[in-house]
Scaffold this active site. Structure first.
Site, PDB file in Angstrom:
ATOM      1  N   ARG A   6      -0.160  -6.362   1.576  1.00  0.00           N
ATOM      2  CA  ARG A   6      -0.729  -5.014   1.743  1.00  0.00           C
ATOM      3  C   ARG A   6      -2.041  -4.892   0.953  1.00  0.00           C
ATOM      4  NH1 ARG A   6      -2.671  -0.851  -1.106  1.00  0.00           N
ATOM      5  NH2 ARG A   6      -0.939  -0.926  -2.600  1.00  0.00           N
ATOM      6  N   ASP A   7      -1.971  -4.849  -0.378  1.00  0.00           N
ATOM      7  CA  ASP A   7      -3.225  -4.708  -1.139  1.00  0.00           C
ATOM      8  C   ASP A   7      -4.051  -5.992  -1.023  1.00  0.00           C
ATOM      9  OD1 ASP A   7      -5.137  -3.507  -2.716  1.00  0.00           O
ATOM     10  OD2 ASP A   7      -3.731  -2.810  -4.232  1.00  0.00           O
ATOM     11  N   GLU A 136      -1.555   7.617  -6.859  1.00  0.00           N
ATOM     12  CA  GLU A 136      -2.881   7.015  -6.752  1.00  0.00           C
ATOM     13  C   GLU A 136      -3.834   7.616  -7.798  1.00  0.00           C
ATOM     14  OE1 GLU A 136      -5.024   7.719  -3.160  1.00  0.00           O
ATOM     15  OE2 GLU A 136      -6.357   6.020  -3.497  1.00  0.00           O
ATOM     16  N   HIS A 199      -5.394  -3.315 -11.334  1.00  0.00           N
ATOM     17  CA  HIS A 199      -6.540  -3.918 -10.641  1.00  0.00           C
ATOM     18  C   HIS A 199      -7.425  -4.612 -11.663  1.00  0.00           C
ATOM     19  CE1 HIS A 199      -6.291  -3.013  -6.345  1.00  0.00           C
ATOM     20  NE2 HIS A 199      -5.543  -1.972  -6.713  1.00  0.00           N
TER      21      HIS A 199
HETATM   22  C1  LIG Z   1      -3.211   2.434  -2.344  1.00  0.00           C
HETATM   23  C2  LIG Z   1      -2.838   2.449  -3.775  1.00  0.00           C
HETATM   24  C3  LIG Z   1      -1.400   2.421  -4.013  1.00  0.00           C
HETATM   25  C4  LIG Z   1      -3.459   1.330  -4.509  1.00  0.00           C
HETATM   26  O1  LIG Z   1      -3.419   0.195  -4.134  1.00  0.00           O
HETATM   27  C5  LIG Z   1      -4.054   1.671  -5.777  1.00  0.00           C
HETATM   28  O2  LIG Z   1      -4.088   2.849  -6.127  1.00  0.00           O
HETATM   29  O3  LIG Z   1      -4.520   0.750  -6.454  1.00  0.00           O
END
Ligand SMILES: CC(C)C(=O)C(=O)O
Length: 519
Positions: A6-7, A136, A199
């Site tokens: 997904r990501d 989010e 991230h």
């Molecule tokens: C779409 C959302 C869950 C996401 O990947 C994020 O906020 O990093």
């Protein structure tokens, strides 16, 4: 929870086919033994629906259905219906974790948002779909609208929600902030399950995940090779090593399967793994400085816990101008070749000269270098490309006419292919087939063009082959196809020397398969 599908697919330029998604899902759940996978966002496309259906059908048969998750939106009933049609049983509901996002993107009040979230959760429940909730932009929320963000968590803590998932959506947190926010949240909501979704924008995703784990996160999100939006997500391979080596937690993921999955994801995503990427990069278990190889010979002085064998990999010793005799000896050992002291000095000198000219030297080049430097003809060149004619024209497929010299006999063939090298390989295959022989499988093909924009510069092509054993050969030429053909000619001689049965007098020089070429 691994979110490569997904990501990871949100990496610019990456798109997996349904069949590729299924293959990756199988490897993640059955080989690597990841606990959960997120495989798609709802509503994206017909192809995505087909991909999720393939995965859920397989997962249902294998008892993995509750390990397959799909991201959905606060849009009752659309996402839930999509997820039901896809056969999935877990919804990861995307809500707004910062007031900024809520007010400026959704243009809603907290009350409206909470009520719509509740509606989605209830609808999913009625359909027998389990719900996790993403907040989010949670990290910004904790920094700039903490009251709103904590109210949302409090609200969710009173809902039938299995996990509350806290994303550092923009990868903006420092490890210190992750620690502070987790301590605060876990003490305030001791019974909730929190996942952390990092991230990598500041290259801090691994450090941040480690802090989250140490301060109360019950689940963590990763992607294979760190794929993901912008700078990517926390890389599964590094996280597994870090959890095992730096925390007191156990992790069920099988380390020795990581490399295989990483290579498959590299192939399907088309995103090359950087050579220096921890755990899975080409060079990360290669010692280049001679002093390291020397230390490895002396009581393993450069030992650390991150051993290549853990990940199904092998320690290598690079050959180049900084490598020195110790590295060359390690490579000779691998090839089963032994040299006298003065011979080793000459070979070392030649490798340094090549390094000065920016040439890359592989283990498989060594017998050729030895043969050349010592002038002992120890590598017999049984096979050569005697001649070729290649066409490259608009609107027509390239063709190659090829003449090979194999043990002094000439063989001619021609073929058409998808490119000049492909045509060459097809013609070569025909010749080998007529001799009842097989060629190695081409595993990788890497072309380096020196920067600087000179059109006559030498192009280096390194081809990786699988012939029971994996080995690389290299060709250098201003023309890319010719460089690849030269690498192929080298490969043909290497396998010929592997196959060639020496008589006794000939086999005194080398210790293993290259022994066959002595004399
Ligand atoms: C779409 C959302 C869950 C996401 O990947 C994020 O906020 O990093």
């Amino acid at each position: 929870m691994d979110t490569t599908l997904r990501d990871g697919e949100q990496t610019s330029g990456v798109s997996f086919l349904p069949s590729e998604k299924l293959q990756i899902a199988k490897l993640l759940l059955e080989e690597l033994k990841v606990d959960r996978i997120e495989v798609a966002s709802a509503r994206v496309s017909e192809g995505e629906l087909e991909g999720v259906q393939k995965i859920t059908q397989w997962a249902g048969q294998k008892g993995h259905l509750h390990q397959v998750e799909v991201l959905g939106f606060v849009d009752s009933p659309v996402s839930v219906d999509w997820i039901e049609e896809a056969g999935a049983k877990v919804l990861n509901l995307l809500t707004k974790g910062s007031l900024n996002h809520l007010v400026h993107q959704l243009k809603k009040t907290p009350e409206q948002h909470f009520s719509e979230i509740e509606e989605c959760i209830n609808y999913a429940q009625k359909k027998g779909i389990e719900v996790n909730v993403y907040l989010e932009d949670w990290s910004n929320g904790m920094r700039n609208s903490q009251e709103y963000t904590l109210n949302l968590i409090d609200f969710l803590d009173h809902q039938p929600v299995k996990r509350i998932m806290l994303p550092d959506t923009l990868g903006l947190l420092s490890p210190e902030e992750v620690k502070d926010y987790f301590q605060l949240i876990v003490s305030r909501f001791p019974n909730a399950h929190f996942d952390f979704h990092a991230h990598n924008d500041y290259d801090l995703s691994v450090a941040n995940v480690m802090e989250a784990i140490l301060h109360g996160a019950a689940g963590i999100h990763t992607t294979v090779n760190g794929l993901g939006e912008r700078a990517g997500n926390a890389p599964l391979e590094s996280i597994v090593a870090v959890v095992k080596d730096f925390t007191h937690f156990e992790i069920g993921v099988r380390e020795n399967k990581i490399f295989r999955v990483s290579k498959l994801v590299e192939q399907f995503s088309g995103q090359h793994i950087p050579a220096n990427k921890p755990v899975v990069g080409e060079n990360v278990f290669t010692q280049t400085a001679g002093i390291h190889a020397d230390g490895d010979n002396k009581k393993n002085l450069y030992f650390n816990d991150l051993m290549p064998e853990r990940f199904g990999r092998q320690r290598k010793y690079a050959l180049g101008k900084t490598s020195g005799k110790a590295n060359i000896l390690k490579n000779l050992e691998e090839l089963g070749i032994s040299l006298e002291k003065d011979e080793l000095t000459k070979v070392t000198q030649r490798i340094i000269e090549l390094g000065d000219k920016k040439e890359r030297v592989t283990t498989e080049d060594l017998p050729y270098i030895i043969s050349d430097v010592l002038q002992n003809n120890s590598i017999s060149k049984h096979i050569s490309i005697e001649g070729y004619h290649m066409t490259h024209s608009k609107g027509l497929k390239p063709t190659v006419q090829l003449r090979m010299n194999i043990h002094g006999k000439f063989y001619d063939e021609s073929a058409t292919g998808d490119g000049q090298y492909d045509s060459f390989m097809k013609a070569l295959k025909k010749i080998y087939k007529s001799l009842g022989r097989e060629l190695p499988r081409l595993v990788d093909y890497h072309v380096s063009i020196p920067p600087g924009g000179k059109t006559d510069a030498f192009v280096e092509t390194v081809v990786t082959w699988d012939y029971g054993k994996i080995f690389k050969t290299k060709g250098l030429d201003p023309d890319q196809t010719v460089a690849a053909m030269m690498a192929t000619e080298k490969m043909l001689n290497i396998i010929e020397n592997m196959n060639y049965q020496p008589n006794k007098e000939e086999s005194t020089y080398y210790g293993n398969e290259y022994r066959a070429v002595a004399g």
